[in-house]
Each structure stands twice: as structure tokens, then as C-alpha cells.
Design a protein around this motif. Structure first.
Motif, mmCIF file in Angstrom:
data_model
loop_
_atom_site.group_PDB
_atom_site.id
_atom_site.type_symbol
_atom_site.label_atom_id
_atom_site.label_comp_id
_atom_site.label_asym_id
_atom_site.label_seq_id
_atom_site.Cartn_x
_atom_site.Cartn_y
_atom_site.Cartn_z
ATOM 1 N N PRO A 69 41.779 45.095 23.254
ATOM 2 C CA PRO A 69 43.158 44.600 23.157
ATOM 3 C C PRO A 69 43.523 43.631 24.266
ATOM 4 C CG PRO A 69 43.114 46.892 23.879
ATOM 5 C CD PRO A 69 41.728 46.546 23.437
ATOM 6 N N ASN A 70 42.908 43.736 25.451
ATOM 7 C CA ASN A 70 43.265 42.827 26.543
ATOM 8 C C ASN A 70 42.268 41.679 26.670
ATOM 9 O OD1 ASN A 70 41.225 44.453 27.437
ATOM 10 N ND2 ASN A 70 41.985 44.661 29.526
ATOM 11 N N GLU A 71 41.412 41.491 25.649
ATOM 12 C CA GLU A 71 40.524 40.345 25.625
ATOM 13 C C GLU A 71 41.132 39.301 24.703
ATOM 14 O OE1 GLU A 71 35.889 39.204 24.465
ATOM 15 O OE2 GLU A 71 36.616 41.267 24.339
ATOM 16 N N GLY A 72 41.179 38.061 25.145
ATOM 17 C CA GLY A 72 41.787 37.012 24.346
ATOM 18 C C GLY A 72 43.249 36.802 24.655
ATOM 19 N N VAL A 73 43.832 37.633 25.487
ATOM 20 C CA VAL A 73 45.229 37.468 25.893
ATOM 21 C C VAL A 73 45.304 37.330 27.412
ATOM 22 C CG1 VAL A 73 46.109 38.796 23.942
ATOM 23 C CG2 VAL A 73 45.646 39.956 26.098
ATOM 24 N N PHE A 74 46.403 36.764 27.893
ATOM 25 C CA PHE A 74 46.665 36.692 29.327
ATOM 26 C C PHE A 74 47.414 37.963 29.717
ATOM 27 C CE2 PHE A 74 46.153 32.227 28.181
ATOM 28 C CZ PHE A 74 45.306 31.795 29.190
ATOM 29 N N ALA A 75 46.729 38.870 30.418
ATOM 30 C CA ALA A 75 47.283 40.195 30.687
ATOM 31 C C ALA A 75 47.203 40.532 32.168
ATOM 32 C CB ALA A 75 46.544 41.256 29.868
ATOM 33 N N TRP A 76 48.093 41.403 32.618
ATOM 34 C CA TRP A 76 48.104 41.883 33.997
ATOM 35 C C TRP A 76 48.714 43.285 34.022
ATOM 36 C CZ3 TRP A 76 51.331 38.458 31.768
ATOM 37 C CH2 TRP A 76 52.704 38.722 31.807
ATOM 38 N N GLN A 77 48.406 44.031 35.071
ATOM 39 C CA GLN A 77 48.915 45.392 35.185
ATOM 40 C C GLN A 77 50.076 45.439 36.149
ATOM 41 O OE1 GLN A 77 46.080 48.345 36.501
ATOM 42 N NE2 GLN A 77 47.153 50.001 35.437
ATOM 43 N N GLU A 78 51.111 46.158 35.795
ATOM 44 C CA GLU A 78 52.289 46.340 36.631
ATOM 45 C C GLU A 78 52.034 47.487 37.609
ATOM 46 O OE1 GLU A 78 56.119 44.889 35.841
ATOM 47 O OE2 GLU A 78 54.426 43.572 36.260
ATOM 48 N N GLY A 79 51.462 47.161 38.760
ATOM 49 C CA GLY A 79 51.135 48.206 39.721
ATOM 50 C C GLY A 79 50.186 49.213 39.105
ATOM 51 N N GLU A 80 50.603 50.478 39.072
ATOM 52 C CA GLU A 80 49.807 51.522 38.428
ATOM 53 C C GLU A 80 50.301 51.807 37.017
ATOM 54 O OE1 GLU A 80 47.123 52.962 39.821
ATOM 55 O OE2 GLU A 80 47.410 51.561 41.484
ATOM 56 N N GLY A 81 51.219 50.953 36.540
ATOM 57 C CA GLY A 81 51.847 51.226 35.251
ATOM 58 C C GLY A 81 51.212 50.505 34.086
ATOM 59 N N ASP A 82 52.057 50.024 33.167
ATOM 60 C CA ASP A 82 51.595 49.418 31.913
ATOM 61 C C ASP A 82 50.857 48.096 32.147
ATOM 62 O OD1 ASP A 82 52.684 51.432 30.370
ATOM 63 O OD2 ASP A 82 54.588 50.382 30.064
ATOM 64 N N TRP A 83 49.961 47.804 31.229
ATOM 65 C CA TRP A 83 49.394 46.475 31.136
ATOM 66 C C TRP A 83 50.322 45.627 30.274
ATOM 67 C CZ3 TRP A 83 45.092 43.906 33.015
ATOM 68 C CH2 TRP A 83 44.243 44.662 33.830
ATOM 69 N N LEU A 84 50.691 44.463 30.796
ATOM 70 C CA LEU A 84 51.554 43.527 30.066
ATOM 71 C C LEU A 84 50.749 42.288 29.699
ATOM 72 C CD1 LEU A 84 54.797 43.704 32.249
ATOM 73 C CD2 LEU A 84 54.159 45.133 30.295
#
Length: 493
Positions: A69-84
Motif C-alpha cells: 500500500p505504501n509503494e507507488g505513493v508519497f508516504a510518511w509516518q506521523e511520529g509513531e502514529g499513522d502512515w499518511l
């Protein structure tokens, strides 16, 4: 003490796969989107502007050619929380919006959305990582009338923006039909999901790869021009022939195509259901006078995204253009979509039927330019030149009068010492005219108007006699500035 290393200056360049848009390009896009919105609004669709950022979990595993799901998109993690992640299309966010606000929305819910999307994919010629999409979707009805309406609306939209009838075709298929064919080919079980995904993506690339390329992907795989190898579905030759036969099922009429598809799906229940749905859509479009000159049944359309569950559609432009090597080829697809009845279910646990279309805005703009439906150069503002810095208030009064009359205008704000530079600036701005008021003109209550369009034409090809008969600079009373500028602009048009 060691000398501190100087920080290098950042490079003034866009990241790979991105680009900047200027002046006329931005206005052309806005103008086209306004025309599209008029059609969507006429069909009863409401505007929606959702967040550009979603959780990776909400976006899901629906990008083509990727498994995570996080391949092909521009993603980052909010600290220890959700991946956006930045949204990769406008459909997955709609599923989240509907699930979140369903108690406050009408059923069915018709919405359209326009905006940029981002894909972290390998860039190439004409393939960018940020691009505009323009979507319309109906959520909450399983009726094939919704699918027929989307296709009719897409046809009307293309004609509204300037693609003439005969220069496009909207092609319709049904994923259930292909699922039935894959059952016949022996890849219909739950354990064959990976193979089916490769088959779908392979057929979807037939325009780019050709039949030989698709056949290779149905088998062991293929190597592209760069040497990259794409793994195939691993089908046996007999299985591949069944799939290729499906791609060749289109006949002279919609009725004949539907009859051939019934033969191909044989006893498959899901395949038969898909053929029935295609027949319903064809009947509804026929009742609305959308004939085969606009919309056709075409089994070669599958759409690569994994969330489609029923009818799928694609708008293809059929006129020829020249490629980079001077060879003729058809312009190709500018829009696609289909039915995705399971997307909202991921959030609610309940099946919510939905269908929609997405237009590739940049490709459609490129097509309109190819057909000469959009002017490539935008007319700039009338430039009020500055002959005396102490009289800026006079120049501001002029520009205000022109703007209040709806005429695009500006006062030159650079260094006014060199008058030639002011005219060079006006040329760079593609200005239609320059207004000149020196001390002498001020005293006599007149201004000089320089027709920059005519001046450029005369400089290129006019004789001395023609230049005298059609002077590119003339004097007008100050009180007639607005009316004479308007008349000049009308004559240039």
C-alpha cells in the motif's frame, strides 16, 4: 580552528517527474475545467473538494503494478502514529468521504472533483508524478442506468470542451465478463488472484505494448527497451489463447459483440451476469440516442486498477498525431473509469455500489491544442508606460479606468529611465498595446496608443507605403482612452 565548509546553493530545478505551469497553461486548464463542471452540474452532480492527504490504510492497495500500500505513493509516518500519503487518485478518497459522512449525504450521492494527484512512479516522457484529474461518481445505486449516465455524460463532456463527434469514442466493457472468461481459461479460483491481476494489467496495456507484448505478459513475461523485465502471468499457451480470443470479440455491432461474449463466457454465472449488464447499458444508451458513432461495446477495455467490479469505460481520441519520430499514431485514451462496488465496504463492512469516471486533464488539454481548440499564446495586458515618475497617480488613474471597464491592464513598474526597455517588457508580456503620456501629451489632453500587434506585423512584412497608411501608433483624446483601446482589442481579435 577549521574553516567552516560553505553550504552549497540549492539547485534551481524541479524534482524529476514534476513540472511548473505558467500563465496561459493555467488559464487554459481552468477554462476547460469550467466547461466540464457545467456539464457535470447539468447532470445533477455536486462539487466535492476532499483532503489531498489520506492515511495509507484508507488509500489501500489499489495502485496498478504495485503490491504494497505504501509503494507507488508519497508516504510518511506521523511520529509513531499513522502512515499518511498524498492521494494517488480521487476515487479512493471519495470512498472514505462517503463512509465518513454517509448519514448526511443523499443516496445516491453524485459528486464531481477536480485537482492534482501524486504517484511515486518512474517518470518518463509525458509521464509526471503530479498531474490533474477530473472525476465524476455516483455512489449508492447498483442500477446500470448510473453507468449508462456516466458514459453519456463523458460523451457530452468531450464535445463540450471541443472534441468533435467522430474524433472520439467511449468504449465499454465489463470486468465480470472477463472474470467469466478467466474461469473458462482455468484461472478463476481464489488461489489464482495474482495471475488474474497480471492478466488485467497486461490487457490494459495493449495500446502501448501491442498484442505481442500482451501475449508475452500472459506467459513468462517481457523485457522492455530499457532492459527491465516484467514477470508474466505464467499461463499455458491454451490459456493465453482463450484470453486473446476475448480481446478479439468485438464485432460490427453491439448486438453481435454481446452475442459473441455470451459464447465466450459459456456456463460461467458471473460472466453471464456481466453480459446482461452490458446489454442493459447498451439499451439505455440507445434510448438516449447515443449511437455507435459515440459509444461502443469493446471487450479490449479492462482498466488496470484492481478495485473495478463491473462495467468499465474508456474514452479514446481517434484522430492522428505525429510522435517524436514523425510517425502517425492515434492520440489514445484521455479518460477511464468503471464500477467499484467494494471500495466503500472496506470502511463500513457493507457493500455500497458505486461507479465513476476520471478524465486526465493534461492529456485532454494536449488533445485540444492538437486540434487547435485552444490558443497556444495568451494575450497579455495593455501596458501603461511611465514617462514621468512624479505622475504615477495619472498612470494609476488610467490603468484603473481600463480595469474597471474589464480590460486587462498594468502600469510598468520597472526602471522607467529607458523607454525602449518598457516596450521590450510589453513585447515579452505579449501586450496588445502600450499607452504613452509624456508632458506634452498631458498638456494637450491626449495620449499615444501604440498597437504592438500591428507594429510587429508591419516590421516583418509591410512596405513603406503600407506603414504610412496603417500607422501602428496614433493619438487619442485622454477621455476616449477606454473606448479606443476596446475598439483596438476588438479589431485585433
Amino acid at each position: 580552528m577549521a574553516k567552516q565548509k560553505k553550504q552549497p546553493r540549492p539547485k534551481a530545478e524541479t524534482p524529476k517527474g514534476f513540472r511548473d505551469y505558467f500563465g496561459a497553461e493555467v488559464r487554459d486548464r481552468a477554462g476547460m475545467l469550467d466547461k466540464i463542471a457545467e456539464v457535470y452540474h447539468r447532470y445533477g452532480f455536486d462539487a466535492l473538494e476532499s483532503s489531498a492527504v489520506e492515511t495509507v490504510e484508507a488509500l489501500g492497495k489499489f495502485l496498478p503494478d504495485v503490491d504494497r500500500p505504501n509503494e507507488g505513493v508519497f508516504a510518511w509516518q506521523e511520529g509513531e502514529g499513522d502512515w499518511l500519503a498524498l492521494r494517488y487518485d480521487l476515487t479512493a478518497p471519495l470512498a472514505r468521504v462517503y463512509a465518513q459522512h454517509r448519514n448526511d449525504l443523499p443516496t445516491p450521492y453524485r459528486r464531481y472533483a477536480m485537482g492534482p494527484v501524486w504517484r511515486n512512479e518512474k517518470p518518463g516522457p509525458g509521464r509526471f508524478r503530479q498531474f490533474y484529474q477530473c472525476d465524476a461518481d455516483t455512489v449508492g445505486t447498483a442500477s446500470m442506468a448510473a453507468d449508462a449516465e456516466i458514459c453519456a455524460m463523458l460523451s457530452d463532456t468531450l464535445e463540450a470542451v471541443g472534441i468533435q463527434r467522430g474524433d472520439y469514442v467511449v468504449r465499454i466493457n465489463n470486468r465480470k465478463v472477463l472474470n467469466g472468461v478467466m474461469e473458462v481459461a482455468g484461472i478463476g479460483g481464489a488461489d489464482k488472484e495474482a495471475e488474474r491481476g497480471i492478466v488485467l494489467r497486461a490487457i490494459d496495456k495493449v495500446d502501448r505494448l501491442g498484442r505481442d507484448g500482451v501475449r508475452a505478459l500472459l506467459g513468462e513475461g517481457r523485457k522492455d527497451e530499457s532492459g527491465d523485465f516484467t514477470k508474466g502471468a505464467g499461463l499455458a499457451q491454451e490459456q493465453a489463447e482463450v484470453i486473446m480470443g476475448f480481446m478479439d470479440a468485438r464485432r460490427e455491432t453491439g448486438e453481435a459483440t454481446i452475442a459473441r461474449l455470451r459464447e465466450l463466457v459459456g456456463p460461467s454465472l458471473v460472466g453471464g451476469q456481466g453480459v446482461d449488464e452490458l446489454e442493459q447499458i447498451a439499451d439505455l444508451l440507445g434510448a438516449g440516442d447515443y449511437g455507435s458513432d459515440r459509444i461502443v461495446i469493446d471487450p479490449s477495455v479492462v482498466r488496470g486498477l484492481g478495485y473495478y467490479t463491473g462495467p468499465v469505460y474508456e474514452a479514446e481520441l481517434t484522430f492522428d498525431i505525429l510522435d517524436d519520430k514523425g510517425r502517425k499514431r492515434q492520440f489514445g485514451s484521455v479518460a477511464g473509469g468503471g464500477r467499484y462496488d467494494d471500495l466503500v465496504k472496506r470502511f463500513t463492512g457493507q457493500e455500497v455500489p458505486a461507479t465513476g469516471i476520471s478524465i486526465g486533464v493534461d492529456r485532454l488539454l494536449a488533445a485540444l491544442r492538437e486540434k487547435g481548440r485552444i490558443r497556444t499564446a495568451e494575450r497579455g495586458p495593455v501596458v501603461i508606460t511611465v514617462m514621468d515618475r512624479d505622475r504615477m497617480a495619472d498612470y494609476q488613474a488610467m490603468v484603473s479606468e481600463l480595469r474597471n471597464a474589464g480590460i486587462r491592464a498594468e502600469v510598468y513598474l520597472g526602471n522607467p529611465k529607458n523607454f525602449g526597455n518598457q516596450l521590450k517588457y510589453a513585447d515579452r508580456r505579449a501586450s496588445p498595446a502600450a499607452v504613452i503620456e509624456g508632458a506634452d501629451e498631458k498638456a494637450r489632453g491626449v495620449v499615444q496608443v501604440k498597437d504592438l500587434i500591428l507594429g510587429a506585423q508591419i516590421a516583418q512584412k509591410a512596405t513603406l507605403e503600407e506603414w504610412k497608411e496603417r500607422p501602428s501608433q496614433f493619438e487619442v483624446p485622454r477621455g476616449e482612452l477606454v473606448s479606443r483601446i476596446r475598439a483596438l482589442l476588438d479589431s485585433q481579435d
